[in-house]
Design an enzyme around this catalytic site. Structure first.
Site, PDB file in Angstrom:
ATOM      1  N   CYS A 113       0.853  -1.265   0.004  1.00  0.00           N
ATOM      2  CA  CYS A 113      -0.002  -0.029  -0.132  1.00  0.00           C
ATOM      3  C   CYS A 113       0.913   1.264   0.004  1.00  0.00           C
ATOM      4  O   CYS A 113       0.261   2.221  -0.189  1.00  0.00           O
ATOM      5  CB  CYS A 113      -0.996   0.068   1.217  1.00  0.00           C
ATOM      6  SG  CYS A 113      -0.183   0.233   2.680  1.00  0.00           S
ATOM      7  N   TYR A 140      -1.338   4.519   7.570  1.00  0.00           N
ATOM      8  CA  TYR A 140      -0.549   3.315   7.713  1.00  0.00           C
ATOM      9  C   TYR A 140       0.802   3.251   6.516  1.00  0.00           C
ATOM     10  O   TYR A 140       1.991   3.083   6.714  1.00  0.00           O
ATOM     11  CB  TYR A 140      -1.233   2.157   7.369  1.00  0.00           C
ATOM     12  CG  TYR A 140      -0.562   0.881   7.257  1.00  0.00           C
ATOM     13  CD1 TYR A 140       0.052   0.176   8.614  1.00  0.00           C
ATOM     14  CD2 TYR A 140      -0.089   0.085   6.088  1.00  0.00           C
ATOM     15  CE1 TYR A 140       0.797  -1.001   8.778  1.00  0.00           C
ATOM     16  CE2 TYR A 140       0.393  -1.187   6.143  1.00  0.00           C
ATOM     17  CZ  TYR A 140       0.856  -1.668   7.493  1.00  0.00           C
ATOM     18  OH  TYR A 140       1.590  -2.859   7.428  1.00  0.00           O
TER      19      TYR A 140
END
Length: 323
Positions: A113, A140
């Protein structure tokens, strides 16, 4: 010839997680059993003084930094502050303490990601920081990007040998099957099992079913991590230079739609009902397929067949549930 010897002390941060526990098993399989671990109760990695004292006392030669706060779309989107704070604190403390106490090699585990939401496919390592991130897991992702930059910056300023690896979506033994906070494979395994047990006629799946995802069995991931950290000196140092981040993708190089994934999981679990897709729920990034040619060129390739890996994961889910 192995670079790591049985005498070397290896610290696994996050040894109870899916990846960390798989790395412990892989090291043991290779006869590397001089392993140091601490539970969260024994060592809070967000506490800088405690982490520094641990490194001063144990003096590990190698570190696998697999500790992190992780979760799926729901958890990432809801607990945004927790995700960026805890992950930044963990990696800052461990990487800095490793440098201060002379750790030979460190491996920082990130996530796919980190790459831009709409970058070209398959995703090459050089696509890092070339576009906007997916909003649902941006806190994150930013923490993990900071960890990569920290490894690179310490290598350049202090001459450390810290490597960052970006695994694709992982599954297998030790996964989290929480009904809301889990990743897509464990979430669907649980849903399919509960639908089968209740005799439901249909099973709802988040999103449209059209996004494509790549999946890697956690034992393969662990093998790749140990393989990379154990590279001969010259080959390992080839991955570290001033021109690009010390970043390597780990994956299979193949992907499938969420619909195909859900169908395969239902087949493995034995749920015969209909799949219903809730398009009002977020899809996340439409495609995340990693380019793993760099890793393959270094001599490593994944081994686990997908359906076989799912069957092992489902069996472990049933064992843990006492079914």
């Amino acid at each position: 010839m192995s670079y790591i010897s049985p005498e070397h002390k290896i610290y696994i941060a996050g040894h109870r997680g899916m990846v960390g526990s798989a790395i412990v098993r892989e090291l043991n399989k290779q006869g590397l059993s001089n392993i140091v671990t601490r539970t969260h109760a024994e060592l809070d990695l967000t506490n800088q003084a405690a982490v520094d004292a641990f490194f001063a006392a144990e003096k590990p030669d190698f570190v696998f930094l697999a500790a992190a706060k992780v979760g799926g779309i729901h958890a990432n989107n809801v607990y945004r502050g927790d995700f960026i704070y805890q992950n930044l604190m963990i990696q800052n403390n461990v990487i800095h303490a490793a440098y201060q106490h002379g750790v030979n090699r460190l491996m920082f585990l990130g996530s796919s990601c980190i790459y831009p939401k709409d970058c070209p496919q398959p995703i090459k390592e050089e696509y890092l920081l070339t576009g906007p991130l997916e909003q649902t897991n941006q806190p994150y992702a930013l923490a993990k990007i900071a960890g990569i930059e920290m490894c690179w910056s310490y290598n350049r300023q202090y001459g450390t040998q810290y490597l960052a690896v970006m695994p694709t979506n992982l599954y297998g033994p030790g996964d989290n099957y929480h009904p809301e906070n889990s990743h897509v494979i464990p979430a669907l395994i649980r849903k399919a099992h509960e639908a089968k047990e209740s005799g439901a006629k249909e099973m709802m799946v988040w999103g449209s079913g059209t996004p494509r995802r790549e999946f890697l069995y956690c034992e393969d991931m662990a093998e790749a991590c140990v393989y990379l950290l154990n590279l001969p000196d010259a080959e390992y140092k080839n991955q570290l230079n001033d021109q690009h981040p010390p970043l390597i993708n780990i994956g299979t190089g193949e992907d499938m739609t969420i619909r195909e994934l859900a169908t395969t999981i239902c087949d493995v679990v034995g749920f015969k009902g209909e799949l219903v897709f809730d398009a009002s729920k977020p899809d996340g990034t439409m495609r995340k397929l990693q380019d793993v040619s760099r890793l393959n060129g270094m001599g490593w390739k994944d081994k686990m067949k997908f359906k076989q890996g799912l069957a092992i994961a489902y069996q472990e889910f049933m064992n843990r549930s006492g079914i």
